[in-house]
Design a protein around this motif. Sequence first.
Motif, mmCIF file in Angstrom:
data_model
loop_
_atom_site.group_PDB
_atom_site.id
_atom_site.type_symbol
_atom_site.label_atom_id
_atom_site.label_comp_id
_atom_site.label_asym_id
_atom_site.label_seq_id
_atom_site.Cartn_x
_atom_site.Cartn_y
_atom_site.Cartn_z
ATOM 1 N N PRO A 181 -1.669 32.349 34.184
ATOM 2 C CA PRO A 181 -1.478 33.301 35.286
ATOM 3 C C PRO A 181 -2.245 34.598 35.047
ATOM 4 O O PRO A 181 -2.404 35.037 33.906
ATOM 5 N N LYS A 182 -2.694 35.177 36.120
ATOM 6 C CA LYS A 182 -3.450 36.433 36.012
ATOM 7 C C LYS A 182 -2.517 37.636 36.096
ATOM 8 O O LYS A 182 -2.921 38.765 35.908
ATOM 9 N N ILE A 183 -1.264 37.358 36.453
ATOM 10 C CA ILE A 183 -0.290 38.445 36.613
ATOM 11 C C ILE A 183 0.822 38.264 35.580
ATOM 12 O O ILE A 183 1.284 37.141 35.351
ATOM 13 N N PHE A 184 1.224 39.374 34.971
ATOM 14 C CA PHE A 184 2.338 39.327 34.017
ATOM 15 C C PHE A 184 3.427 40.252 34.538
ATOM 16 O O PHE A 184 3.136 41.358 35.003
ATOM 17 N N LEU A 185 4.664 39.791 34.474
ATOM 18 C CA LEU A 185 5.782 40.609 34.951
ATOM 19 C C LEU A 185 6.574 41.118 33.751
ATOM 20 O O LEU A 185 7.182 40.336 33.021
ATOM 21 N N ALA A 186 6.530 42.454 33.562
ATOM 22 C CA ALA A 186 7.258 43.046 32.423
ATOM 23 C C ALA A 186 8.456 43.824 32.943
ATOM 24 O O ALA A 186 8.402 44.394 34.035
ATOM 25 N N GLN A 187 9.518 43.816 32.158
ATOM 26 C CA GLN A 187 10.735 44.503 32.602
ATOM 27 C C GLN A 187 11.334 45.309 31.458
ATOM 28 O O GLN A 187 11.107 45.007 30.287
ATOM 29 N N LEU A 188 12.070 46.324 31.850
ATOM 30 C CA LEU A 188 12.633 47.234 30.857
ATOM 31 C C LEU A 188 14.073 47.571 31.250
ATOM 32 O O LEU A 188 14.288 48.189 32.291
ATOM 33 N N GLY A 189 15.027 47.142 30.466
ATOM 34 C CA GLY A 189 16.428 47.456 30.777
ATOM 35 C C GLY A 189 17.096 46.314 31.527
ATOM 36 O O GLY A 189 16.436 45.507 32.174
ATOM 37 N N ASN A 190 18.440 46.293 31.421
ATOM 38 C CA ASN A 190 19.210 45.165 31.977
ATOM 39 C C ASN A 190 19.100 45.012 33.482
ATOM 40 O O ASN A 190 18.943 43.907 33.995
#
Length: 446
Positions: A335-344
């Motif tokens: 994939p060319k897109i990465f989904l990053a998340q921070l916190g619950n």
Amino acid sequence: MDPKPKRKKGYQSPTGMHDILPPEQRYFQKIYGTCENIANFYGFQKIETPILEEAELFSKGIGLSTDIVEKQMYVFRTKGGDWLALRPEGTAPVVRAFLEHGMQNLPQPVKLWYFGPFFRYEHPQAGRFRQFHQFGFEVFGEQSAVIDAQIVQIFYNILKDLRLKKLIVEVNSIGDSQCRPYYKKLLVSYLKYRLDSLCSNCKRRVRENPLRTFDCKEEKCQRIKAQAPQIIDHLCEECHNHFREFLEFLDELDLPYSLNPYLVRGLDYYTKTVFEILEEGGPSKPALVGGGRFDNLCKVLGREVIPACGGAAGIERIIEAMRAKDKKYLKYPLPKIFLAQLGNLAKRKSIKLFEDFRQNKIPVAESFGRDSLKTQLTTADRIGAQITLILGQKEVLEGTIIIRDMKTGRQETIKLEKVVKEMKKRLKKIKPGTNSRINPNDTNIY
Ligand code: HAM
């Protein structure tokens, strides 16, 4: 059960049988896709037969005195008392299925192809396994030599599409029930006078299946073989004409072939045409493809005579040839897109957003198990993502998301509800294959 001595190592796959790990899967997918494209173009339909068949199907179909039936079949008795065999090849099962389902009543020719595992109890060595994979193409109900040539063309095209070069097509005719018995007599009388110079296996072959002496790799037998009468000089008129036409079609197709008068193949069901495709590189190179005409097999396994022709290719050998050309494993499109998340809170929103992308058929990578943004950005970088979407607590509360350009590091914030549409737009501008590379997980395996 008897107590077994303690294992020094953990469990291993059975001798000659291998796991197909993620890096090889890509090759299997590539080969499968290539076969499927070719099959569709030439009007072949896919068939799958069981891994197990009645053992007799093979002893009758392939021949009792062949190596496959004599030495290489995995045969066992079921609790119900049936003798079953792990299929050593695909032609006899496809013929069985063709007859069992009355396909002789369909408009002919019937064209079938298959792809799957096969089993032979062989001495494992380079390119020779006990569980291996083949794809095969079989045509029923057509006696013209044009089909024989087209079958060769199909396998040649598949290998070319897989970017294998320097291929050699070896062809021969082994006649039919008209001319082969006469030729066999000639051969036996030639060999009988040279019995003392043959290896012990060939001495037996002279009695049981004299054509098999041509398969022997022992030097002394090879010397005798070189002077032996050739079947090509003793074909009946029908087989002779069929072979001539076959070669004319090959010429017309510009297929580079060479005549190998000693090519007899290791299965008894062949009539007239036989062929093999190999890579250049001397006799040590094993055949990638083998096949030929089997006009009598339907009669042997059923009642009717239905002309047929086909071939099968060894997938592990093809992969080996592909890898020898390019040492790297085939690339995975990532994939060319990465989904990053921070916190619950962001994590909860992200798994939902991830599903929105899936429904819109936009491939996205993620690492939901990770909490640190730095680690997630490293992963995004490792897979070569062009864009990372960052969702933190603040963004969730504001209904926004950050778009980070992984090349420049530039970041902008947009409305969360617009992100799917925006990504669709941006993906169109990214060149395809820019981030295809070896799956980063693969490095953990090798
Ligand atoms: P075969 O020559 O026995 O023919 O096998 C076809 C191909 O399967 C070989 O050329 C080789 O690439 C691969 N192969 C065979 N044995 C092994 C092994 N032990 N390990 C790895 N690869 C192997 C047949 O099976 C016929 N049913 C072909 C056919 C179809 N003739 C007419 N229609």
